[in-house]
Motif scaffolding. Structure first.
Motif, mmCIF file in Angstrom:
data_model
loop_
_atom_site.group_PDB
_atom_site.id
_atom_site.type_symbol
_atom_site.label_atom_id
_atom_site.label_comp_id
_atom_site.label_asym_id
_atom_site.label_seq_id
_atom_site.Cartn_x
_atom_site.Cartn_y
_atom_site.Cartn_z
ATOM 1 N N ASN A 208 -5.542 21.084 5.509
ATOM 2 C CA ASN A 208 -5.728 19.634 5.449
ATOM 3 C C ASN A 208 -4.419 18.864 5.570
ATOM 4 O OD1 ASN A 208 -8.571 19.816 5.007
ATOM 5 N ND2 ASN A 208 -8.157 20.385 2.874
ATOM 6 N N ALA A 209 -3.386 19.547 6.056
ATOM 7 C CA ALA A 209 -2.070 18.910 6.173
ATOM 8 C C ALA A 209 -2.146 17.663 7.049
ATOM 9 C CB ALA A 209 -1.071 19.897 6.742
ATOM 10 N N MET A 210 -1.376 16.662 6.661
ATOM 11 C CA MET A 210 -1.318 15.411 7.416
ATOM 12 C C MET A 210 0.078 15.227 7.973
ATOM 13 S SD MET A 210 -3.520 12.840 4.949
ATOM 14 C CE MET A 210 -3.718 11.636 6.274
ATOM 15 N N SER A 211 0.148 14.754 9.192
ATOM 16 C CA SER A 211 1.440 14.467 9.812
ATOM 17 C C SER A 211 2.032 13.200 9.227
ATOM 18 C CB SER A 211 1.282 14.314 11.324
ATOM 19 O OG SER A 211 0.572 13.125 11.615
ATOM 20 N N MET B 191 0.839 -1.191 0.000
ATOM 21 C CA MET B 191 0.000 0.000 0.000
ATOM 22 C C MET B 191 0.878 1.247 0.000
ATOM 23 S SD MET B 191 -3.265 -0.968 0.196
ATOM 24 C CE MET B 191 -4.086 0.485 0.834
ATOM 25 N N TYR B 192 0.338 2.297 -0.609
ATOM 26 C CA TYR B 192 1.004 3.607 -0.663
ATOM 27 C C TYR B 192 -0.042 4.666 -0.354
ATOM 28 C CZ TYR B 192 2.610 7.890 -3.012
ATOM 29 O OH TYR B 192 2.943 9.183 -3.319
ATOM 30 N N PHE B 193 0.377 5.701 0.358
ATOM 31 C CA PHE B 193 -0.547 6.803 0.619
ATOM 32 C C PHE B 193 0.248 8.092 0.695
ATOM 33 C CE2 PHE B 193 -2.985 9.762 3.190
ATOM 34 C CZ PHE B 193 -4.252 9.645 2.634
ATOM 35 N N HIS B 194 -0.331 9.164 0.150
ATOM 36 C CA HIS B 194 0.267 10.481 0.345
ATOM 37 C C HIS B 194 -0.817 11.494 0.668
ATOM 38 C CE1 HIS B 194 -0.522 11.089 -4.106
ATOM 39 N NE2 HIS B 194 -0.972 12.233 -3.617
ATOM 40 N N GLY B 195 -0.401 12.511 1.426
ATOM 41 C CA GLY B 195 -1.316 13.569 1.813
ATOM 42 C C GLY B 195 -0.604 14.904 1.789
ATOM 43 N N PRO B 196 -1.347 16.009 1.858
ATOM 44 C CA PRO B 196 -0.725 17.328 1.807
ATOM 45 C C PRO B 196 0.174 17.572 3.021
ATOM 46 C CG PRO B 196 -3.060 17.492 2.373
ATOM 47 C CD PRO B 196 -2.818 16.075 1.982
ATOM 48 N N ARG B 197 1.286 18.214 2.770
ATOM 49 C CA ARG B 197 2.222 18.524 3.851
ATOM 50 C C ARG B 197 1.908 19.855 4.511
ATOM 51 N NH1 ARG B 197 7.093 20.926 4.846
ATOM 52 N NH2 ARG B 197 7.071 21.963 2.818
ATOM 53 N N LEU B 198 1.247 20.743 3.774
ATOM 54 C CA LEU B 198 0.960 22.086 4.261
ATOM 55 C C LEU B 198 -0.528 22.396 4.107
ATOM 56 C CD1 LEU B 198 3.971 23.901 2.525
ATOM 57 C CD2 LEU B 198 3.856 23.141 4.913
ATOM 58 N N VAL C 114 3.646 17.353 -0.850
ATOM 59 C CA VAL C 114 2.985 16.240 -0.168
ATOM 60 C C VAL C 114 4.029 15.390 0.534
ATOM 61 C CG1 VAL C 114 1.108 16.202 -1.839
ATOM 62 C CG2 VAL C 114 3.084 14.721 -2.177
ATOM 63 N N ARG C 115 3.567 14.628 1.501
ATOM 64 C CA ARG C 115 4.412 13.607 2.123
ATOM 65 C C ARG C 115 3.742 12.264 1.922
ATOM 66 N NH1 ARG C 115 3.509 16.543 7.159
ATOM 67 N NH2 ARG C 115 5.779 16.791 7.257
ATOM 68 N N ALA C 116 4.565 11.244 1.762
ATOM 69 C CA ALA C 116 4.057 9.922 1.432
ATOM 70 C C ALA C 116 4.692 8.875 2.339
ATOM 71 C CB ALA C 116 4.359 9.595 -0.030
ATOM 72 N N ALA C 117 4.076 7.689 2.342
ATOM 73 C CA ALA C 117 4.640 6.533 3.034
ATOM 74 C C ALA C 117 4.167 5.280 2.322
ATOM 75 C CB ALA C 117 4.223 6.498 4.500
ATOM 76 N N ALA C 118 4.948 4.225 2.438
ATOM 77 C CA ALA C 118 4.619 2.935 1.829
ATOM 78 C C ALA C 118 4.750 1.841 2.884
ATOM 79 C CB ALA C 118 5.536 2.643 0.648
#
Length: 221
Positions: free
Chosen positions: A109-112, A99-106, A168-172
């Motif tokens: 709606n920014a996500m940690s 799985m991969y997900f990314h969200g806004p960094r700023l 954006v910041r992402a994680a896998a």
């Protein structure tokens, strides 16, 4: 294709383990998954390697001088049978299911980083089956690899692991095999895996079913 059936029991621990290195070229296996995701996201929409049905995009965007060659899974909506020529001496990074997900960094709606990593991890405690065959012989159960947060649009993170750059910041998060170089000649790699998370209507029942006919040692095409 000779693949694992959906909802089959997870691969037993008694199988002969794959000789999975902890790192290649001084880069950890988890860090190679970040490079894999940046590779897939470098393609235009609709041309990502995981949408390739027959292997015609196998060599596109690969680092010919690097020690690792990337293979691709699917988006879970089709079975793939691909042919691929791989240069000799390359380790193979295989995304069994992930799985991969990314969200806004700023912004509002920014996500940690922690939030992004939780979203990427949502289905990986619900692995039902993960079976990989190399030339008809089962490999060890793939390893779960969890990435750090990263900027998916940058080739590297000069700012360090705190992810303080980018839009954006992402994680896998998922199950991978990092295989040592195969002997020159033909090989068949078959992958079958699925999740069983009833609470995720999008990817909670994702099924991976793909096969590679590999020719190792010829120039990549």
């Amino acid at each position: 294709m000779v693949l694992a059936a959906p909802l089959a029991p997870a691969a037993p621990a008694s199988r002969a383990p794959a000789a999975a290195p902890a790192s290649v070229g001084g880069v950890s296996a988890a860090e190679w998954t970040i490079r894999w995701w940046r590779w897939t996201r470098s393609f235009p929409d609709g041309l990502e390697p995981y949408l390739d049905r027959d292997g015609r995009r196998c060599a596109m965007g690969q680092d010919d001088d690097g020690p690792v060659w990337f293979l691709a899974g699917t988006d879970g909506r089709f079975d793939a049978r691909r042919r691929c020529r791989v240069p000799a001496g390359k380790h193979l990074l295989v995304p069994v299911i992930n799985m991969y997900f990314h969200g806004p960094r700023l912004g509002e709606n920014a996500m940690s980083c922690a939030q992004v990593k939780r979203r990427a991890a949502v289905n990986n405690d619900y692995l039902v089956s993960a079976v990989v065959l190399l030339d008809g012989k089962p490999l060890a159960r793939p390893e779960r690899l969890i990435s750090r947060c990263f900027d998916p649009q940058a080739e590297r993170d000069d700012a360090g692991p705190d992810d303080r750059r980018g839009v954006v910041r992402a994680a896998a998060d998922g199950y991978w095999l990092l295989l040592p170089p195969l002997a020159p000649g033909p090989h068949r790699l078959s992958v079958g895996a699925n999740y069983g998370n009833p609470d995720d209507p999008d990817y909670g029942r994702m099924l991976q079913n793909f096969e590679y006919e590999l020719q190792v040692g010829d120039p990549a095409i």
